[in-house]
Scaffold this motif. Structure first.
Motif, PDB file in Angstrom:
ATOM      1  N   LYS A 252       0.878  -1.187   0.000  1.00 27.15           N
ATOM      2  CA  LYS A 252       0.000   0.000   0.000  1.00 27.15           C
ATOM      3  C   LYS A 252       0.903   1.222   0.000  1.00 27.15           C
ATOM      4  N   THR A 253       1.028   1.863  -1.177  1.00 28.63           N
ATOM      5  CA  THR A 253       1.960   2.978  -1.305  1.00 28.63           C
ATOM      6  C   THR A 253       1.414   4.261  -0.709  1.00 28.63           C
ATOM      7  N   THR A 254       0.094   4.424  -0.657  1.00 29.49           N
ATOM      8  CA  THR A 254      -0.525   5.586  -0.026  1.00 29.49           C
ATOM      9  C   THR A 254      -1.623   5.102   0.911  1.00 29.49           C
ATOM     10  N   GLY A 255      -1.804   5.795   2.029  1.00 30.95           N
ATOM     11  CA  GLY A 255      -2.820   5.368   2.974  1.00 30.95           C
ATOM     12  C   GLY A 255      -2.315   4.258   3.873  1.00 30.95           C
ATOM     13  N   THR A 256      -3.260   3.613   4.551  1.00 30.94           N
ATOM     14  CA  THR A 256      -2.933   2.646   5.601  1.00 30.94           C
ATOM     15  C   THR A 256      -3.598   1.304   5.341  1.00 30.94           C
ATOM     16  N   VAL A 257      -2.872   0.235   5.625  1.00 30.38           N
ATOM     17  CA  VAL A 257      -3.464  -1.106   5.665  1.00 30.38           C
ATOM     18  C   VAL A 257      -3.962  -1.321   7.095  1.00 30.38           C
ATOM     19  N   TYR A 258      -5.287  -1.384   7.256  1.00 27.33           N
ATOM     20  CA  TYR A 258      -5.870  -1.462   8.594  1.00 27.33           C
ATOM     21  C   TYR A 258      -6.050  -2.895   9.086  1.00 27.33           C
ATOM     22  N   HIS A 259      -6.381  -3.801   8.155  1.00 26.36           N
ATOM     23  CA  HIS A 259      -6.754  -5.151   8.603  1.00 26.36           C
ATOM     24  C   HIS A 259      -6.431  -6.165   7.515  1.00 26.36           C
ATOM     25  N   VAL A 260      -5.835  -7.282   7.916  1.00 25.69           N
ATOM     26  CA  VAL A 260      -5.602  -8.412   7.018  1.00 25.69           C
ATOM     27  C   VAL A 260      -6.037  -9.671   7.741  1.00 25.69           C
ATOM     28  N   GLU A 261      -6.916 -10.418   7.105  1.00 20.51           N
ATOM     29  CA  GLU A 261      -7.458 -11.639   7.704  1.00 20.51           C
ATOM     30  C   GLU A 261      -7.192 -12.818   6.778  1.00 20.51           C
ATOM     31  N   GLY A 304       0.542   2.072  13.043  1.00 21.22           N
ATOM     32  CA  GLY A 304      -0.435   3.014  13.572  1.00 21.22           C
ATOM     33  C   GLY A 304      -1.757   2.857  12.859  1.00 21.22           C
ATOM     34  N   ASP A 305      -2.849   2.996  13.604  1.00 25.07           N
ATOM     35  CA  ASP A 305      -4.178   2.803  13.034  1.00 25.07           C
ATOM     36  C   ASP A 305      -4.762   4.074  12.442  1.00 25.07           C
TER      37      ASP A 305
END
Length: 426
Positions: A252-261, A304-305
């Motif tokens: 993810k080059t921009t923004g945030t990865v919040y969750h991976v399941e 960080g979230d």
């Protein structure tokens, strides 16, 4: 002296051999040139299995109008056409005619539609005619805009679908993929999309999903046979029934990865996590599921979230490598390396500790801060890796704004000298 030596060239060859040689042509310019040489050569056009119209092929002849006529004539004449590749501008209204003429034989279709559909108001309509080629096995589309589900019916024989540089709506791409239930290869590359992407493909083996931009996007993928998966641009990721995965890349080059399941990945060989910011919960979840990984690449800058960029939390070196006992190659970026170099990272190291399989390490050091602890971690990696062949320390991007940086560099040089043959400085 036989007849071939007297006449020379292709005139001396049997007609079947000439047909076979000319049938290997695909570029439209070459086909047109050969067809103008002799009638017998022109008669070989119906046996052509492939036609390729390069970008700019008709610029000097009048652009799209000339392309339409030439493509129509050649497609109409090529009675056994199996592959059609069109990169030059053409009139979208002529596409149904070409596909209807060769829909029974066509197996591979590749279209660059950005220039062809530039003047169209609803560019999705022109793709509906692809359903006329129900026998397609390989479909590649460049530069389209897909705002509604294409009405091409179910493409049961399609095995490869590739979409590049497109503007997509989530409902449209979901429906398009669902209409191709037997895909083994799916690639959606350099596309703009937001919303929820939901893909369920029981035969999928290789998948690349590359979404650009800062839009919020989630992915749900169910693919029990997938072996290679690369995803980029998603904030939430849910992978179901993917226990055959051997290669996994999440970026993810921009923004945030919040969750991976996901579930356990017992056959995973290579894992790559990249990006500016990930939730630590997402990182730790992936690492726990990838306990059998052999090649790990960690290039995440911060965790960080929310909007605040935070460093990685402290990691225990012993616990990390005990959790990944089959790791052979480890590429550590600055943040991950710093997490393994905290005050208590080495507290559980003792004489019984062993890193059994590690052979190659690439460490990127971004800062001279905490230099003593970082050097201790490097020494521990060399000392306890029983099979270590090579450690590369990359310091070319290290921020050196203090004399401590010079001291650290000097320590690294000494460390490399003491472990000559194993440790290199890049």
């Amino acid at each position: 002296m036989d007849r071939m030596e007297i006449d020379g060239g292709m005139d001396a060859l049997p007609e079947g051999v000439v047909q076979h040689i000319l049938s290997q042509l695909s570029n439209a310019r070459d086909v047109a040139a050969c067809a103008g040489v002799a009638r017998c050569w022109r008669d070989c056009v119906p046996f052509l299995p492939s036609l390729y119209f390069p970008r700019g092929a008709f610029d000097a002849a009048g652009g799209a109008a000339a392309a339409d006529d030439a493509i129509g004539r050649m497609v109409g004449a090529a009675a056994r056409l199996e592959e059609l590749v069109v990169y030059c501008p053409f009139t979208p209204a002529r596409l149904p005619e070409w596909l209807a003429a060769r829909g029974a034989t066509l197996r591979v279709l590749e279209l660059r539609v950005d220039s062809a559909f530039a003047a169209a108001t609803d560019k999705s309509d022109h793709l509906d005619c692809i359903g006329a080629a129900a026998g397609l096995e390989d479909l590649r589309l460049w530069g389209l805009t897909l705002t509604r589900a294409p009405e091409w019916g179910r493409m049961e024989r399609l095995r490869v679908l590739q979409v590049v540089g497109a503007v997509l709506r989530d409902t449209a791409i979901n429906a398009a993929v669902a209409a191709c239930p037997n895909l083994t290869d799916l690639a959606i590359l350099g596309c703009e999309c937001s919303g929820e992407l939901a893909i369920s493909l029981p035969l999928l083996e290789r998948c690349r999903l590359d979404f650009v931009g800062s839009a919020i996007c989630s992915l749900t993928l169910a693919a029990p046979r997938v072996e290679s998966l690369e995803v980029q641009g998603f904030n939430w990721i849910s992978l179901r029934d993917v226990n055959r995965l051997r290669h996994l890349t999440i970026a993810k080059t921009t923004g945030t990865v919040y969750h991976v399941e996901m579930g356990k990945l017992p056959e995973l060989e290579q894992l790559s996590l990249r990006g500016v910011q990930w939730s630590w919960g997402a990182i730790s979840s992936v690492l726990q599921c990838a306990s059998e990984v052999k090649h790990l690449v960690m290039k995440v800058e911060f965790c960080g979230d929310f909007d605040t960029l935070l460093p990685f939390p402290e990691l225990d070196l012993v616990e990390f490598f005990n959790s990944h006992p089959k790791l052979r190659k480890f590429e550590i970026h600055g943040a991950m390396f710093a997490a393994l170099c905290q005050k208590n990272s080495l507290k559980n190291v003792n004489s019984r500790f062993v890193i059994p399989c590690l052979e190659d390490i690439l460490v990127t050091v971004r800062s001279p801060l905490n230099a003593e602890q970082k050097l201790s971690t490097l020494e521990s990696l060399v000392r306890y890796s029983m099979r270590l062949r090579r450690m590369i320390i990359r310091i070319s991007q290290m921020k050196n704004c203090h004399e401590a940086g010079d001291d650290f560099f000097e320590d690294i040089c000494k460390f490399s000298y003491m472990n000559s043959g194993k440790v290199w400085i890049e």
